[in-house]
Design a protein around this motif. Sequence first.
Motif, PDB file in Angstrom:
ATOM      1  N   ASN A   1       0.830  -1.218   0.000  1.00 44.63           N
ATOM      2  CA  ASN A   1       0.000   0.000   0.000  1.00 44.63           C
ATOM      3  C   ASN A   1       0.858   1.258   0.000  1.00 44.63           C
ATOM      4  O   ASN A   1       0.576   2.218  -0.726  1.00 44.63           O
ATOM      5  CB  ASN A   1      -0.920  -0.003   1.230  1.00 44.63           C
ATOM      6  N   GLN A   2       1.935   1.260   0.801  1.00 42.97           N
ATOM      7  CA  GLN A   2       2.814   2.418   0.833  1.00 42.97           C
ATOM      8  C   GLN A   2       3.545   2.590  -0.492  1.00 42.97           C
ATOM      9  O   GLN A   2       3.712   3.715  -0.976  1.00 42.97           O
ATOM     10  CB  GLN A   2       3.833   2.268   1.968  1.00 42.97           C
ATOM     11  N   MET A   3       3.969   1.483  -1.092  1.00 42.36           N
ATOM     12  CA  MET A   3       4.643   1.558  -2.388  1.00 42.36           C
ATOM     13  C   MET A   3       3.708   2.124  -3.448  1.00 42.36           C
ATOM     14  O   MET A   3       4.114   2.958  -4.270  1.00 42.36           O
ATOM     15  CB  MET A   3       5.141   0.166  -2.795  1.00 42.36           C
ATOM     16  N   ALA A   4       2.448   1.692  -3.421  1.00 46.59           N
ATOM     17  CA  ALA A   4       1.476   2.205  -4.394  1.00 46.59           C
ATOM     18  C   ALA A   4       1.210   3.690  -4.168  1.00 46.59           C
ATOM     19  O   ALA A   4       1.107   4.468  -5.139  1.00 46.59           O
ATOM     20  CB  ALA A   4       0.175   1.411  -4.297  1.00 46.59           C
ATOM     21  N   ASP A   5       1.116   4.112  -2.912  1.00 48.46           N
ATOM     22  CA  ASP A   5       0.888   5.531  -2.603  1.00 48.46           C
ATOM     23  C   ASP A   5       2.075   6.379  -3.041  1.00 48.46           C
ATOM     24  O   ASP A   5       1.895   7.485  -3.588  1.00 48.46           O
ATOM     25  CB  ASP A   5       0.636   5.709  -1.103  1.00 48.46           C
ATOM     26  N   ASP A   6       3.299   5.885  -2.801  1.00 47.93           N
ATOM     27  CA  ASP A   6       4.491   6.647  -3.207  1.00 47.93           C
ATOM     28  C   ASP A   6       4.543   6.801  -4.726  1.00 47.93           C
ATOM     29  O   ASP A   6       4.894   7.878  -5.240  1.00 47.93           O
ATOM     30  CB  ASP A   6       5.753   5.945  -2.707  1.00 47.93           C
ATOM     31  N   MET A   7       4.211   5.751  -5.440  1.00 43.10           N
ATOM     32  CA  MET A   7       4.197   5.843  -6.907  1.00 43.10           C
ATOM     33  C   MET A   7       3.151   6.850  -7.381  1.00 43.10           C
ATOM     34  O   MET A   7       3.396   7.643  -8.298  1.00 43.10           O
ATOM     35  CB  MET A   7       3.920   4.465  -7.521  1.00 43.10           C
ATOM     36  N   LYS A   8       1.991   6.811  -6.739  1.00 48.75           N
ATOM     37  CA  LYS A   8       0.916   7.715  -7.148  1.00 48.75           C
ATOM     38  C   LYS A   8       1.294   9.172  -6.883  1.00 48.75           C
ATOM     39  O   LYS A   8       1.016  10.051  -7.715  1.00 48.75           O
ATOM     40  CB  LYS A   8      -0.366   7.349  -6.381  1.00 48.75           C
ATOM     41  N   LYS A   9       1.953   9.433  -5.753  1.00 47.64           N
ATOM     42  CA  LYS A   9       2.370  10.799  -5.427  1.00 47.64           C
ATOM     43  C   LYS A   9       3.424  11.313  -6.398  1.00 47.64           C
ATOM     44  O   LYS A   9       3.481  12.504  -6.699  1.00 47.64           O
ATOM     45  CB  LYS A   9       2.907  10.846  -4.000  1.00 47.64           C
TER      46      LYS A   9
END
Length: 446
Positions: A328-336
Amino acid sequence: MKKLFTTLSNIWKIEELRVRILYTLLILLVYRIGSFIVLPGVDPASLDNQQAKDGLLGLLNMFAGGSFSRASIFALGVMPYISASIVVQLLGIAVPYFQKMQKEGESGRKKITQITRYLTIGITALQAIGYVKSQIAPDARLISEPLFTISSMIILTAGTMFVMWMGEKITDKGIGNGISILIMVGIIAQLPYGIGAEFMSRQNGQGGLIAFFIEFVALFAVVVFTVLVIQGTRKVPVQYAKKIVGNKQYGGVRQYIPLKLNAAGVMPIIFAQAIMFIPSTIAQFFPAAQSSFLASLSDYTSFAYNFTFAILIILFTFFYTAITINPNQMADDMKKNGGFVPGIKPGKATADFIDAIISRITFPGSIFLAIIAILPAFAIIAGVNSQFAHFFGGTSLLILVAVVLDTLQQVESHLLMRHYDGLMKTGRISGRTGTAAAMGTSEAVI
């Protein structure tokens, strides 16, 4: 051979790299000298060294470079620090206060480091008392109680903190991960003794030099297999959106997130070995509770022990991977950062996609890790000396291979940064760079 000397010459020409290597060697020399300094008030001739070379204690003795069996001032090594780091890491999963500190950036990391150091002092003090009571026989003590226990506790605690400080200095001013290198040096220090013991046993008629040569061929094959497991990755493509600022274009490139086949490292084996030590402890303190099943779990060459050991490693591999990698954190970082996996929607869909990949590659990775862990038992059954058999797999081999690869990657980075060919004429040591590093994540060797 000419290429080797050219590479060594290139390494020596880089002043920063030369200073870092010499500084690391100096710290390691101090560490090895300290491992032979016996605790004040201990008679070395009266120590029962064999007791500290079996089972889990033998593993601790190997990590400490033999200091554990010699009652050295560095007898506990860096294991209390590793235990404290694991505890703090687990607290970061369950306690909101530690989760908040992990998200505070550099200031949060400094607080966590300080808490880890204080926790290391407490763990070391408790382990020091247990070490003195269980490993130093009364006839080996030259100082009366309770002065001997108190003084030994203080010295052992100070020794562990000094070793921890040396590891941090290697990381800051030397080359490689300091704590990992100290453990690796301790393991390598036991290798000549293992080779010597195996050579003498073969010379005495148990197979001869041909069997000794075959063992080294088998060891080489195991090392190659271990390298493949450690370096194996699944690259997830990440596309970044194009941004035009003025006359310049940013982004629009494809990068990769390298998901490791063995993301948990050596920690599942350490956890599993700690649990497998429980049956022998129960049998030692409660002789009436002994049974054939408990006896088989206390014999590390039995089928019951190795089967249970392998199952625990597989379970702990999934557990440790789950708490160290957060899709989830990896996906959020990519999205940001404006990144997305081609064909996958940003957000939850990306997190589910990464989680599915991690689950698929973790299973074979855990199987390979279990195989490597139980290989020493097969080596002993095949007639290999127990001191030498430890290097056919298990924690020692994984640490050796992982630390050497990590150190070589750092050396190659310095060479490539200054436009040299690197350590090899063709190819590169994989794992040196990756999108994960650019996204702010880091991974320790141990």
